[in-house]
Structure formats: C-alpha cells, structure tokens
Design an enzyme around this catalytic site. Sequence first.
Site, PDB file in Angstrom:
ATOM      1  N   CYS A   2       0.926  -0.982  -0.044  1.00  0.00           N
ATOM      2  CA  CYS A   2      -0.150   0.019  -0.042  1.00  0.00           C
ATOM      3  C   CYS A   2       0.599   1.071  -0.209  1.00  0.00           C
ATOM      4  CB  CYS A   2      -0.862   0.304   1.342  1.00  0.00           C
ATOM      5  SG  CYS A   2      -2.065  -1.347   1.489  1.00  0.00           S
ATOM      6  N   ARG A  27       5.732  -0.310  -4.452  1.00  0.00           N
ATOM      7  CA  ARG A  27       5.403  -1.080  -3.027  1.00  0.00           C
ATOM      8  C   ARG A  27       4.759  -2.231  -2.932  1.00  0.00           C
ATOM      9  NH1 ARG A  27       6.674   2.320   1.558  1.00  0.00           N
ATOM     10  NH2 ARG A  27       4.499   1.483   2.830  1.00  0.00           N
ATOM     11  N   TRP A  74      -2.964  -2.266  -1.161  1.00  0.00           N
ATOM     12  CA  TRP A  74      -2.767  -3.871  -1.737  1.00  0.00           C
ATOM     13  C   TRP A  74      -3.601  -5.153  -0.812  1.00  0.00           C
ATOM     14  CZ3 TRP A  74      -1.537  -8.388   0.472  1.00  0.00           C
ATOM     15  CH2 TRP A  74      -0.395  -9.929   0.128  1.00  0.00           C
ATOM     16  N   ASN A  98      -2.969   3.003   5.611  1.00  0.00           N
ATOM     17  CA  ASN A  98      -2.732   1.468   5.234  1.00  0.00           C
ATOM     18  C   ASN A  98      -2.664   0.600   6.366  1.00  0.00           C
ATOM     19  OD1 ASN A  98      -1.761   2.708   2.654  1.00  0.00           O
ATOM     20  ND2 ASN A  98       0.433   3.388   3.632  1.00  0.00           N
ATOM     21  N   GLY A  99      -2.025  -0.790   6.543  1.00  0.00           N
ATOM     22  CA  GLY A  99      -1.918  -1.624   7.767  1.00  0.00           C
ATOM     23  C   GLY A  99      -3.116  -2.274   7.859  1.00  0.00           C
ATOM     24  N   GLU A 479      18.251 -17.835  -3.209  1.00  0.00           N
ATOM     25  CA  GLU A 479      18.003 -16.921  -3.422  1.00  0.00           C
ATOM     26  C   GLU A 479      17.442 -17.065  -4.848  1.00  0.00           C
ATOM     27  OE1 GLU A 479      17.954 -12.817  -4.678  1.00  0.00           O
ATOM     28  OE2 GLU A 479      17.249 -13.776  -2.617  1.00  0.00           O
ATOM     29  N   LYS A 483      13.463 -15.809  -6.833  1.00  0.00           N
ATOM     30  CA  LYS A 483      14.163 -14.683  -7.805  1.00  0.00           C
ATOM     31  C   LYS A 483      13.218 -15.439  -8.653  1.00  0.00           C
ATOM     32  CE  LYS A 483      15.465 -11.878  -5.304  1.00  0.00           C
ATOM     33  NZ  LYS A 483      14.706 -12.211  -4.735  1.00  0.00           N
ATOM     34  N   GLU A 486       9.127 -15.577  -8.070  1.00  0.00           N
ATOM     35  CA  GLU A 486       8.806 -13.860  -7.648  1.00  0.00           C
ATOM     36  C   GLU A 486       8.678 -13.551  -8.737  1.00  0.00           C
ATOM     37  OE1 GLU A 486      10.563 -12.374  -3.816  1.00  0.00           O
ATOM     38  OE2 GLU A 486      11.690 -12.484  -5.733  1.00  0.00           O
ATOM     39  N   HIS A 502      18.813 -37.362  -0.301  1.00  0.00           N
ATOM     40  CA  HIS A 502      17.284 -38.347   0.486  1.00  0.00           C
ATOM     41  C   HIS A 502      15.872 -37.693   0.358  1.00  0.00           C
ATOM     42  CE1 HIS A 502      21.121 -38.695   3.678  1.00  0.00           C
ATOM     43  NE2 HIS A 502      21.704 -37.866   2.825  1.00  0.00           N
ATOM     44  N   LYS A 602       5.536  -4.481  -2.139  1.00  0.00           N
ATOM     45  CA  LYS A 602       7.825  -4.449  -2.042  1.00  0.00           C
ATOM     46  C   LYS A 602       8.067  -5.045  -0.509  1.00  0.00           C
ATOM     47  CE  LYS A 602      12.262  -3.319  -2.546  1.00  0.00           C
ATOM     48  NZ  LYS A 602      13.059  -4.571  -3.981  1.00  0.00           N
TER      49      LYS A 602
END
Length: 607
Positions: A2, A27, A74, A98-99, A479, A483, A486, A502, A602
């Site tokens: 947001c 964001r 968001w 926001n929140g 990482e 990526k 994402e 395993h 973000k």
Amino acid sequence: MCGICGVVGHRPATPIVFEGLRRLEYRGYDSSGIATVEHGRISRRRAAGKLDNLGKALKEAPLSGTTAIGHTRWATHGAPTATNAHPHKVGKVAIVHNGIIENFLDLKKTLESKGRHFETETDSEAVAHLLDEHVQQGMAPKEAAFATIRHLQGAYAIAMIFEGHDDLLIGARHGAPLAIGYGNGEMFLGSDSLALAPLSNRITYLEDGDWCVLTNDHVEIMDGQGNVVERPVQTTALTTGQIGKDGYRHFMEKELHEHPVAIGQTLQRIVDPVTRRISLPEMPFDVASLARVTITACGSAFYAGMVGRYWLEELARLPVDIDVASELRYRRPPQPDQGLALLISQSGETADTLGVLRELKRAGQHIVSVLNVEHSTMGRESDLVLGMVAGPEISVASTKAFTAQLSVLAALTIYFSRQRQLIDEMRERELTDSLLDLPSHAMEVLGLFDQIRTMARVIAQARDVLYLGRGICMPIAQEGALKLKEISYIHAEAYAAGELKHGPISLIDPSVPVVAIAPSTILFDKTLSNLQEARARGGRILVFTDTKGAEQLKTVADHIVVLPDVNAFTAPILYTIPVQILAYEVALLKGTDVDQPRNLAKSVTVE
C-alpha cells in the site's frame, strides 16, 4: 505494501498526488484512488488494477482542488475491486489507510448499531465511519481525528480530509510508516521519502503513535497522548533521477546493472582505502566477549543472513542462531545476557522484522540493523545502523540491495574476526582486497547476459526447477529459486546438494532443469558428484562456476556460465548476480510483469 500520498497547498493537487502514487507503485498494489476537497466538498475517483486505470478515470472526470489524498491498495480485507479501493468517503470525511485494523469487527458492530451502513469489505471503512461519527457529534477535525485513532488497534498509517476544510490534512501512524514533506507554501504526506522525493528534500518521519495536523504553511505534531512534540527535520539526498528507469525496460533491469555501484558505494563507506582495513562505527558492546549472535530477517534478506551465519561462524567463531522474523517473534527463544541481535531489511519497515526488533530489545539484546533506508523505523529504534548504499530499489524483487547487504555482512565478519584476534592484519587485508575487487568483477558478470539468456530458454519451458548449492552457496541457491518464483511464476526449490539423495532426486527427469551454484573453491568435488548423479537420471544440468570448475564440468553440464575467478570468501556475493539475471531473463520470456509481480508487495508492513 500500500502507499499513501497527500498534499495541502496552493497548486492543483491531483497531478501531484497521482505522480506520488506512481512513485509508490514499487510497493505493490491492486487498486488505487484519489480524493480532493474543494469549496468545502469532497470528491473522489477510484479504479481497480493498475494506476493507468485511475489515470483514465481522472481524464474522463477530473478532480480539482488544492488538497488531496491518494492511495495504492494491496488487498488484505476484501477483494481488489473499485468498491473496496481507497479513499473511503463517509459523510463529511475521506480517509486512506495502510495496515490492518485488528479491532475493526468490534468497531463495525458498534457503528452498525448506531445505524451506519457499510459499503465495502474492508477494515479501513470502519476508520472512516468512526471519524465521521465524531464529526457528526460536533467535534472539530483535530478533535475528531484524535478521538478516532485512540480507538484503533493494529497497524496503521492514515491520511484524512474533511468537508468544509479546504486547507487541512491530518495524518497518523502506528506500526506503518508515514512521513511529512515540507514545501514552499504546501505540505505533503507520504508513505516514504520516495513518494516525496521530487516535492521536498526536507522530511520528518513520524514516530509510532504520532499524528499530525498540516495546513499549507504549518505543521503540528502530537504524540499518542495528544501532547505537542518536536520531531527532527532531515534532509534527504533522493532525487527524481534516482527513481527513473534511465532507458532500461524495467526497474529490475536497471537495478541489476547497478550491482557494481551498490557494492562499491557500500564498501566505500566501511573500508578505509589507505589502510585497506574495515572501518565501522563504534559498537555498543564488547565484540571480544560476545557469546552468541541472533540473525533475523524476511525474504531475500533472510538468505543474506544465512550467508552471514556461515561467515561469522567460520571466521569470527561466533555461534549464530538464525530464523525468519515471522517465526522468531512468536517462538521467543531464551536470549543470552547482552547478546547481539543482527537484523536485516532493505526498507527498515518490514512488519515482522520490526516486531522482532522490539521483542529482542525487551530481552536485553543489543540491536544492530543492516538497512538501506537508515531513517526508517528500524533505523530509529536500533542501537546501531550499518547502512548500505544501494540507492532506491523500486522493483518488488530485491536485487542490488541483496549484494549490498552481503557486502556489509562480509565487512562486519572481517571486523569481528580482527577484534576477536582470530585473523591478523595480513589476512584482514587479503579479505578486504577481495571485497574491493567485487565491483569490477560484477561488471564482468553483467557482460554475460547473452549466455544467461541461453540458460533462460531452458528454464522458461519448465514447470519445476531445482537449485543446488553446498555450504555457503546454499543460500544463493535459495535466493535464485525465490527470484524465479517471484517474477516468472515457475515453481522452484533449492536444496543443499548433499541432500539430493535424501528425497529430491526422485523429482529429476528431463523436464526438470537443475541449476547449480558451484565455484571450484567451495566443496566443489562434493557438488560435482551430486550433479553427476542428477545427470545419470536424465536431469538437464545448468551450472554457474569459474574457469577451473568449468573444465571439470564440461562432460556433465548442458550449459555452463563461467564467472570470474574470485576468493571463496566473496564468491557468494558475485554468484548472486547471475542467478538474479537468470530469473529476469526467464520472466521476459514468460511475459510476466517483472517489476510488479502478482500478489507481491515491496515492503510487507503488515503481518
């Protein structure tokens, strides 16, 4: 997650707020809206989807006025529809939020009992109704705002405007960031300094519990008890140019090309170029007597912390606990007296990491944070900030901030090792020199796009991908897998190469590519053996290695990208860059929204 932008001034407000929202797109969001007040009346426009949809709505029905609030949402409570989009207008007020309001159901029940009707599925609408309820009771805006925020539980940043008050903007924050920008005959509110960068270089960051009353030429800040307080005005160096694409197709592409600069600028701050020794601020604890370090972070920053654990345990001989912040804040393990807590965050506003910071502080730990935004909430609440100089990172998927974080952690490891008398001056210079060589090596890696693109064509056809690494390369494999997930939406998992037999080896067939991070200096023979096993089962082997490793892998791997030969100490930093480029190139082939992948934000500022 947001974004808020607001202005009270003397110019048409809608274009200012709209461009502020544009700068907050990084964001993450799925709807947007703007509300203005002119001649005492509030008007608004909202749209689902991208900000361009809001732009079309404003073109068809413009908003006038010199005071406005805007929001990129968001979705948390309620679907990402125009109806659920902010601003929420109720009666004589409009708000953006926001929140998460944790007690919104109780508030809603109480307000409905008073005859109020809710139109959305959001928790935020309860704030608007509560604010309007106080206004309808005859309270002045400032009094109504204070009465409202005192009833709220949870995390929030809020901006409010009022009918009949063309020159008034009120903001409040608790657990979510909000900043004031000072202009010439106008004042601004924004979720972060990026929103305000072209508007003002003089910023005040509100502290938790603060709320503010803005007019075009005046700022008044109160704390949670309603007392007028002073907060420092800071000068930011951000410029509009720093947040443009500079001719690149995507912010992520630009930020990938900024790896050398981000690493170099970060090292310039913490390495003495004359003595080639690490120069860090004085630590608020005795490094030699440290018994244990607790590292915590989220997402990519957590993987940076995992690399840091390998370094600190091997070189500084410090036992390290590491956990994702969302788990650590509730697990609450026993902490040593006066222990060190090392927290890592790009934004410094990550909700779970911030929550852990406060828990660890209450447990008596020294708080050291590795941050890209030093004036963030985490920065203000830490005992010491080790700042990286990565510059603004706009793409949702973190890139250059990750290598900058690793650069800081590597320097901290050298410093700790020297302070604990585990390395001598010659060894310190050797390790430091390997760090100082990284920017030029990173430039060499950026010349490998074409080779990595060839790899990407294999990955783009797959539904599942395995990433392998051993030792300190394992977090880099993680990482890389993160990526890929994402931004290309391809399922990927990372495993320690030694764990292949395993379980994961059962997944391997010609349709499942195997990506290996395999410098010849780090457990290479073990990794080679694991890759031979994967090859024998039909796996398509794609490897990042160095000259020596490539020679031994030429009969095993289908594709090899040869990276510059570097010291094993700095290999994790360098090998990060090609795995990020690989994800970017795959995303291009898949045609996804690289900078703003679906469902992601973000900065995750709520749980």
